[in-house]
Design a protein around this motif. Structure first.
Motif: not given
Length: 405
Positions: A279-299
């Motif tokens: 469960r920890v792995a699955i719920y932590t997976t949900l953070l990856i898109p949230v934490t990377r979205y801004s960095l990807v959109v910046t360029p």
């Protein structure tokens, strides 16, 4: 232009990011999009495909250095598009601008789709009713994710985004530890060894997924220009690639030893939800898109700002409006076209191969104006170009074949 001119230090307006902040941004740029699919890639290619994995990591690290060498030629270069213009003129800039923005935009959409899929799996009964309008779980979660991402769109400084990036890197480490705990302490074990050393039939799939994993090159110029001391960027790149490669290798081997040829396309789909580690792995997976979205959109936002007049390009309200508009548009596309696998197949076969293999090499060769004497470096650059072309053609063919069948 002589080759040694690429190494002449030039004056550049310093940014505000420290070495550690830039390292977090760099690591986060290369972790996330292919993190969960690496065990499946290993099962598709077999154990010997790890040789290709390390080769791809080495090649993409080197092409990252080539991007920086091109930027060191001219202090006015601040983006991938500037590099292309310096190498191939305005036409080159327009082509690269389209390709890089398309890649980053599709990856951002992929993050939203991935988040919607995972949340729907966790909460299959969830839906939103607005009068007579009913939104199913996936559509609802795409919209909710967009709302949750909106505060990160207020951050236009990569120095500030590094704190979000640090969370993304930490999330990947937590997932690796959680998956190891599932295997070591929750009864799964590490005994389901893959039966094939090399699977030629599905090797293009493995190579494509390995390539997607190292597809953060369009972000490199933004991180480079954000640093207070850009001379340290080569160390940042080493730190980022070593940490990303170690994470990828660890989760690939763990997942393959745990589930063998039965590993799913996303390793979290194999994990037992009845166990705390799973469960920890699955719920932590949900953070990856949230934490990377801004960095990807910046360029993408930076490219749009560059096309504005001087009156508007440096105004913070305009910059914020651009980022919010990008967020809204990606949410709409993810809502209408929720097909993650097809999206990633296109990104890997066309855009990542171009951005991470072909363009850095071609721009470097053009800008450096090398005299061809076929030394080791030139042969290496040429080899990367050939590999990129072959990988792109085979990957595109495989992607189209899978879509048709």
């Amino acid at each position: 232009m002589a080759n040694n001119e690429l190494r002449i230090p030039l004056t550049r307006t310093p940014g505000s990011s420290s070495f550690m902040k830039a390292s977090f941004n760099g690591t986060n740029a290369f972790l996330g999009i292919g993190f969960l699919t690496i065990p499946y890639a290993l099962s598709s290619g077999g154990w010997l495909s790890l040789v290709l994995f390390f080769s791809i990591a080495a090649m993409t690290f080197y092409t990252g250095l080539l991007i920086v060498r091109c930027m060191e030629v001219d202090p006015s270069i601040s983006s991938y598009y500037d590099i292309a213009e310096r190498a191939f003129g305005m036409k080159g800039r327009m082509i690269v601008m389209f390709m890089m923005n398309a890649e980053m935009y599709l990856i951002a959409i992929g993050f939203l789709i991935l988040e919607g899929d995972n949340l729907q799996k966790l909460f299959p009964e969830f839906m939103i009713k607005l009068g007579e309008l009913t939104l199913d779980g996936k559509q609802s979660f795409v919209i909710i994710t967009g709302l949750l991402l909106s505060p990160s769109m207020l951050l236009t400084d990569l120095s500030m985004l590094s704190y979000i990036s640090a969370t993304g890197v930490f999330s990947c480490l937590v997932i690796v530890v959680s998956i190891f705990s599932v295997g070591a302490f929750d009864g799964v074990g590490f005994h389901a060894k893959g039966s094939v050393l090399l699977n030629v039939d599905t090797l293009p799939t493995a190579v494509g997924l390995y390539i997607v994993s190292f597809g953060g090159h369009p972000v490199i110029p933004s991180i480079y220009t954000s640093m207070r001391d850009s001379c340290q960027f080569s160390k940042v790149l080493v730190f980022s690639f070593v940490l990303a490669t170690l994470n990828y290798m660890t989760i690939a081997i763990l997942g393959y030893l745990m589930y063998g040829d039965g590993v799913e396309s996303e390793i979290t789909l194999n994990l037992p939800t009845s166990k705390v580690s799973g469960r920890v792995a699955i719920y932590t997976t949900l953070l990856i898109p949230v934490t990377r979205y801004s960095l990807v959109v910046t360029p993408i936002a930076t490219a749009i700002e560059g096309g504005l007049s001087e009156k508007y390009k440096n105004q913070k309200p305009v910059r914020l409006l651009i980022r919010v508009a990008l967020l809204i548009s990606t949410v709409i596309v993810a809502y209408v076209f929720p097909y993650y696998e097809s999206l990633m197949a296109i990104v890997g076969s066309v855009f990542v191969v171009s951005a991470s293999f072909l363009l850095p090499c071609l721009c470097y060769l053009k800008i450096s104006d090398l005299n061809w004497n076929w030394n080791c470096e030139q042969m290496g650059v040429f080899g990367i170009i050939v590999f990129g072309i072959l990988a792109g053609v085979l990957g595109t063919y495989s992607s189209i074949s899978e879509l048709i069948t």
